[in-house]
Design a protein around this motif. Structure first.
Motif, PDB file in Angstrom:
ATOM      1  N   ILE A 298       7.097   1.783  -2.475  1.00 45.22           N
ATOM      2  CA  ILE A 298       6.363   2.875  -3.028  1.00 45.22           C
ATOM      3  C   ILE A 298       4.996   2.386  -3.373  1.00 45.22           C
ATOM      4  O   ILE A 298       4.765   1.266  -3.809  1.00 45.22           O
ATOM      5  CB  ILE A 298       7.006   3.184  -4.245  1.00 45.22           C
ATOM      6  CG1 ILE A 298       8.351   3.719  -4.124  1.00 45.22           C
ATOM      7  CG2 ILE A 298       6.141   4.442  -5.141  1.00 45.22           C
ATOM      8  CD1 ILE A 298       9.192   4.277  -5.384  1.00 45.22           C
ATOM      9  N   HIS A 299       3.677   2.934  -2.923  1.00 46.58           N
ATOM     10  CA  HIS A 299       2.513   2.679  -3.305  1.00 46.58           C
ATOM     11  C   HIS A 299       1.692   3.690  -4.068  1.00 46.58           C
ATOM     12  O   HIS A 299       1.018   4.577  -3.375  1.00 46.58           O
ATOM     13  CB  HIS A 299       1.808   2.488  -1.581  1.00 46.58           C
ATOM     14  CG  HIS A 299       0.459   1.871  -1.824  1.00 46.58           C
ATOM     15  ND1 HIS A 299       0.162   0.905  -2.503  1.00 46.58           N
ATOM     16  CD2 HIS A 299      -0.710   2.371  -1.087  1.00 46.58           C
ATOM     17  CE1 HIS A 299      -1.142   0.415  -2.328  1.00 46.58           C
ATOM     18  NE2 HIS A 299      -1.655   1.390  -1.321  1.00 46.58           N
ATOM     19  N   GLY A 300       1.843   3.596  -5.265  1.00 46.23           N
ATOM     20  CA  GLY A 300       1.364   4.662  -6.158  1.00 46.23           C
ATOM     21  C   GLY A 300       1.695   5.967  -5.818  1.00 46.23           C
ATOM     22  O   GLY A 300       3.099   6.079  -5.476  1.00 46.23           O
TER      23      GLY A 300
ATOM     24  N   LEU B 196       1.473  -2.925   5.401  1.00 45.16           N
ATOM     25  CA  LEU B 196       0.717  -1.967   5.860  1.00 45.16           C
ATOM     26  C   LEU B 196       0.497  -0.968   5.000  1.00 45.16           C
ATOM     27  O   LEU B 196       1.611  -0.290   4.530  1.00 45.16           O
ATOM     28  CB  LEU B 196       1.480  -1.227   7.421  1.00 45.16           C
ATOM     29  CG  LEU B 196       0.605  -0.520   7.957  1.00 45.16           C
ATOM     30  CD1 LEU B 196      -0.896  -0.500   8.497  1.00 45.16           C
ATOM     31  CD2 LEU B 196       1.249  -0.008   9.334  1.00 45.16           C
ATOM     32  N   HIS B 197      -0.538  -0.895   4.420  1.00 46.70           N
ATOM     33  CA  HIS B 197      -0.928   0.043   3.242  1.00 46.70           C
ATOM     34  C   HIS B 197      -1.106   1.350   3.781  1.00 46.70           C
ATOM     35  O   HIS B 197      -1.500   1.684   4.832  1.00 46.70           O
ATOM     36  CB  HIS B 197      -2.139  -0.668   2.572  1.00 46.70           C
ATOM     37  CG  HIS B 197      -1.679  -1.821   1.793  1.00 46.70           C
ATOM     38  ND1 HIS B 197      -2.245  -2.040   0.390  1.00 46.70           N
ATOM     39  CD2 HIS B 197      -1.081  -2.855   2.349  1.00 46.70           C
ATOM     40  CE1 HIS B 197      -1.697  -3.262   0.230  1.00 46.70           C
ATOM     41  NE2 HIS B 197      -1.384  -4.106   1.309  1.00 46.70           N
ATOM     42  N   ASP B 198      -1.023   2.329   2.595  1.00 47.75           N
ATOM     43  CA  ASP B 198      -1.663   3.753   2.809  1.00 47.75           C
ATOM     44  C   ASP B 198      -0.888   4.496   3.900  1.00 47.75           C
ATOM     45  O   ASP B 198      -1.454   5.182   4.686  1.00 47.75           O
ATOM     46  CB  ASP B 198      -3.128   3.820   2.867  1.00 47.75           C
ATOM     47  CG  ASP B 198      -3.772   3.140   1.851  1.00 47.75           C
ATOM     48  OD1 ASP B 198      -3.242   2.974   0.885  1.00 47.75           O
ATOM     49  OD2 ASP B 198      -4.919   2.741   2.032  1.00 47.75           O
ATOM     50  N   VAL B 199       0.279   4.200   4.209  1.00 45.85           N
ATOM     51  CA  VAL B 199       1.159   4.939   5.353  1.00 45.85           C
ATOM     52  C   VAL B 199       1.485   6.316   4.459  1.00 45.85           C
ATOM     53  O   VAL B 199       1.940   6.598   3.342  1.00 45.85           O
ATOM     54  CB  VAL B 199       2.488   4.039   5.318  1.00 45.85           C
ATOM     55  CG1 VAL B 199       3.460   5.015   6.352  1.00 45.85           C
ATOM     56  CG2 VAL B 199       2.096   2.926   5.921  1.00 45.85           C
TER      57      VAL B 199
ATOM     58  N   ALA C  65       0.815  -1.305  -6.687  1.00 41.85           N
ATOM     59  CA  ALA C  65      -0.344  -0.230  -7.193  1.00 41.85           C
ATOM     60  C   ALA C  65      -1.604  -0.056  -6.055  1.00 41.85           C
ATOM     61  O   ALA C  65      -1.867  -1.143  -5.384  1.00 41.85           O
ATOM     62  CB  ALA C  65      -0.841  -0.634  -8.409  1.00 41.85           C
ATOM     63  N   PRO C  66      -2.113   1.087  -5.813  1.00 43.45           N
ATOM     64  CA  PRO C  66      -3.248   1.080  -5.107  1.00 43.45           C
ATOM     65  C   PRO C  66      -4.441   0.069  -5.472  1.00 43.45           C
ATOM     66  O   PRO C  66      -4.533  -0.053  -6.675  1.00 43.45           O
ATOM     67  CB  PRO C  66      -3.739   2.523  -5.142  1.00 43.45           C
ATOM     68  CG  PRO C  66      -2.748   3.358  -5.517  1.00 43.45           C
ATOM     69  CD  PRO C  66      -1.822   2.308  -6.524  1.00 43.45           C
ATOM     70  N   ALA C  67      -4.849  -0.828  -4.550  1.00 40.48           N
ATOM     71  CA  ALA C  67      -5.723  -1.869  -4.510  1.00 40.48           C
ATOM     72  C   ALA C  67      -5.271  -3.031  -5.599  1.00 40.48           C
ATOM     73  O   ALA C  67      -6.007  -3.669  -6.098  1.00 40.48           O
ATOM     74  CB  ALA C  67      -7.205  -1.102  -5.417  1.00 40.48           C
TER      75      ALA C  67
ATOM     76  N   CYS D  11      -0.446   9.341  -5.818  1.00 42.87           N
ATOM     77  CA  CYS D  11      -1.580  10.182  -4.925  1.00 42.87           C
ATOM     78  C   CYS D  11      -2.833   9.338  -4.473  1.00 42.87           C
ATOM     79  O   CYS D  11      -3.562   9.789  -3.678  1.00 42.87           O
ATOM     80  CB  CYS D  11      -2.046  11.157  -5.772  1.00 42.87           C
ATOM     81  SG  CYS D  11      -2.876  10.717  -7.312  1.00 42.87           S
ATOM     82  N   HIS D  12      -2.672   8.060  -4.960  1.00 41.52           N
ATOM     83  CA  HIS D  12      -3.744   7.044  -4.754  1.00 41.52           C
ATOM     84  C   HIS D  12      -5.125   7.612  -5.044  1.00 41.52           C
ATOM     85  O   HIS D  12      -6.261   7.184  -4.409  1.00 41.52           O
ATOM     86  CB  HIS D  12      -3.840   6.829  -3.031  1.00 41.52           C
ATOM     87  CG  HIS D  12      -4.219   5.458  -2.490  1.00 41.52           C
ATOM     88  ND1 HIS D  12      -5.414   5.208  -2.468  1.00 41.52           N
ATOM     89  CD2 HIS D  12      -3.215   4.648  -1.952  1.00 41.52           C
ATOM     90  CE1 HIS D  12      -5.345   3.656  -1.945  1.00 41.52           C
ATOM     91  NE2 HIS D  12      -4.028   3.341  -1.800  1.00 41.52           N
ATOM     92  N   ARG D  13      -5.306   8.323  -6.121  1.00 46.93           N
ATOM     93  CA  ARG D  13      -6.623   8.614  -6.609  1.00 46.93           C
ATOM     94  C   ARG D  13      -6.502   8.464  -8.074  1.00 46.93           C
ATOM     95  O   ARG D  13      -5.567   8.604  -8.761  1.00 46.93           O
ATOM     96  CB  ARG D  13      -6.543  10.309  -6.317  1.00 46.93           C
ATOM     97  CG  ARG D  13      -7.255  10.589  -4.943  1.00 46.93           C
ATOM     98  CD  ARG D  13      -8.735  10.590  -4.862  1.00 46.93           C
ATOM     99  NE  ARG D  13      -9.101  10.919  -3.579  1.00 46.93           N
ATOM    100  CZ  ARG D  13     -10.133   9.917  -2.835  1.00 46.93           C
ATOM    101  NH1 ARG D  13     -10.078   9.011  -3.095  1.00 46.93           N
ATOM    102  NH2 ARG D  13     -10.342  10.595  -1.874  1.00 46.93           N
TER     103      ARG D  13
ATOM    104  N   ILE E  70      -2.868  -5.059   5.909  1.00 52.08           N
ATOM    105  CA  ILE E  70      -3.541  -4.189   6.587  1.00 52.08           C
ATOM    106  C   ILE E  70      -3.597  -2.585   6.341  1.00 52.08           C
ATOM    107  O   ILE E  70      -2.841  -2.124   5.554  1.00 52.08           O
ATOM    108  CB  ILE E  70      -2.817  -4.239   8.171  1.00 52.08           C
ATOM    109  CG1 ILE E  70      -2.903  -5.804   8.569  1.00 52.08           C
ATOM    110  CG2 ILE E  70      -3.614  -3.455   9.270  1.00 52.08           C
ATOM    111  CD1 ILE E  70      -1.965  -5.774  10.057  1.00 52.08           C
ATOM    112  N   HIS E  71      -4.951  -1.985   6.267  1.00 47.69           N
ATOM    113  CA  HIS E  71      -5.071  -0.719   6.218  1.00 47.69           C
ATOM    114  C   HIS E  71      -5.379  -0.119   7.447  1.00 47.69           C
ATOM    115  O   HIS E  71      -5.996  -0.648   8.146  1.00 47.69           O
ATOM    116  CB  HIS E  71      -6.426  -0.603   5.147  1.00 47.69           C
ATOM    117  CG  HIS E  71      -6.135  -0.989   3.898  1.00 47.69           C
ATOM    118  ND1 HIS E  71      -6.038  -2.503   3.328  1.00 47.69           N
ATOM    119  CD2 HIS E  71      -5.625  -0.429   2.805  1.00 47.69           C
ATOM    120  CE1 HIS E  71      -5.814  -2.465   1.995  1.00 47.69           C
ATOM    121  NE2 HIS E  71      -5.474  -1.164   1.662  1.00 47.69           N
ATOM    122  N   PRO E  72      -5.123   1.151   7.536  1.00 48.79           N
ATOM    123  CA  PRO E  72      -5.068   1.809   8.818  1.00 48.79           C
ATOM    124  C   PRO E  72      -6.621   1.778   9.199  1.00 48.79           C
ATOM    125  O   PRO E  72      -6.867   1.672  10.324  1.00 48.79           O
ATOM    126  CB  PRO E  72      -4.947   3.212   8.464  1.00 48.79           C
ATOM    127  CG  PRO E  72      -3.880   3.225   7.405  1.00 48.79           C
ATOM    128  CD  PRO E  72      -4.235   2.201   6.511  1.00 48.79           C
TER     129      PRO E  72
HETATM  130 ZN   LIG Z   1      -3.647   1.671  -0.595  1.00 51.69          ZN
END
Ligand SMILES: [Zn+2]
Length: 269
Positions: free
Chosen positions: A89-91, A27-30, A151-153, A93-95, A226-228
């Motif tokens: 850990i997922h990045g 589950l991404h971007d938590v 890493a993001p994406a 700041c994701h930007r 899965i993304h939210p």
């Molecule tokens: Zn992400």
């Protein structure tokens, strides 16, 4: 594997089941701003028999503020970790700010493919190491025990991968692979993942993933990411749930951390 890590992993390996193929749902971007949807997804997965997954947590999602400032969110994560979910850990700041003189490939990957979210796509070693260790310190200071970095994406520069390894994280994943830093093994396993920002992207994703799911039937590891946002598109969510129901009949749900531990035991690493 060191004795301590091996001992910690053993109960998870045992529950994963040695004989069955595996399913890792991530589950991404938590983050605090996605917690409500993430929790609904986790509950629905649990109702369908997937009682563990890898939670990709962004420390400061879109610069909204460090997640560790939200004690209720931290407690929620800690409880999930105690229940056998994995925190990754997922990045940071994701930007990713746009840069001058980007090539067409850069623009395609960072704007069209990821909507300016590929934070670690071209970070140099020093900055990547700084962000990864800052994230690791935040997680650990709040009683969380991440072992992986994604890493993001999944866009991770070579330098940033070296930084993650030097920060003593144990693995990363990309769209097509899972990489164990300790054994240096690369496991081919393409992930199912959706792009839902527009109706045409959803239509393409839906058909592509239907074909991919059939293609991956005999792969020992099935990855569903899965993304939210997937949850708010009924046609996409129905397909994800269907994949999970079908895969759940013959695969054991596990986490990346536990799956990698299982491969290490098998290979004697
Ligand atoms: Zn992400």
């Amino acid at each position: 594997m060191t004795t301590i890590a091996a001992t910690e992993f053993l109960p998870l390996v045992a529950t994963a089941g040695a004989a069955r193929d595996s399913l890792v749902v991530s589950l991404h971007d938590v983050a605090p701003s996605t917690q409500r949807v993430a929790n609904n997804i986790i509950l629905e997965l649990a109702r369908r028999g997937v009682v563990t997954c890898s939670l990709l947590v962004v420390p400061d999602y879109h610069h909204q503020g460090l997640f560790t400032k939200d004690s209720q969110f931290v407690s929620w994560l800690r409880n999930l970790e105690a229940d056998g979910y994995e925190v990754v850990i997922h990045g940071y700041c994701h930007r990713r700010p746009r840069r001058p003189n980007e090539t067409m490939r850069d623009k395609f990957l960072t704007r069209f493919y990821t909507n300016d979210e590929a934070e670690f796509y071209d970070l140099d070693y020093k900055e990547a190491f700084r962000r990864i260790t800052a994230a690791l310190d935040e997680f650990r200071a709040h009683g969380l025990k991440p072992r992986g970095f994604v890493a993001p994406a999944w866009l991770l520069s070579t330098e940033a991968e070296r930084a993650a390894r030097d920060a003593e994280l144990e693995y990363t994943t990309r769209l097509r692979t899972v990489r164990d830093f300790r054994s240096s093994q690369n496991f081919p396993a393409r992930s199912i993942v959706y792009s839902v920002q527009s109706s045409w992207r959803r239509a393409v994703s839906h058909d592509w993933n239907a074909a991919l799911f059939r293609l991956l039937r005999s792969n020992p590891l099935l990855r569903i990411s899965i993304h939210p946002a997937d949850y708010s598109h009924p046609e996409i969510w129905r397909q994800i749930v269907n994949f999970i129901d079908v895969a759940g009949d013959r695969r054991a749900a596990t986490t990346y951390q536990a799956w990698i531990a299982e491969q290490r035991v098998r290979c004697g690493v």
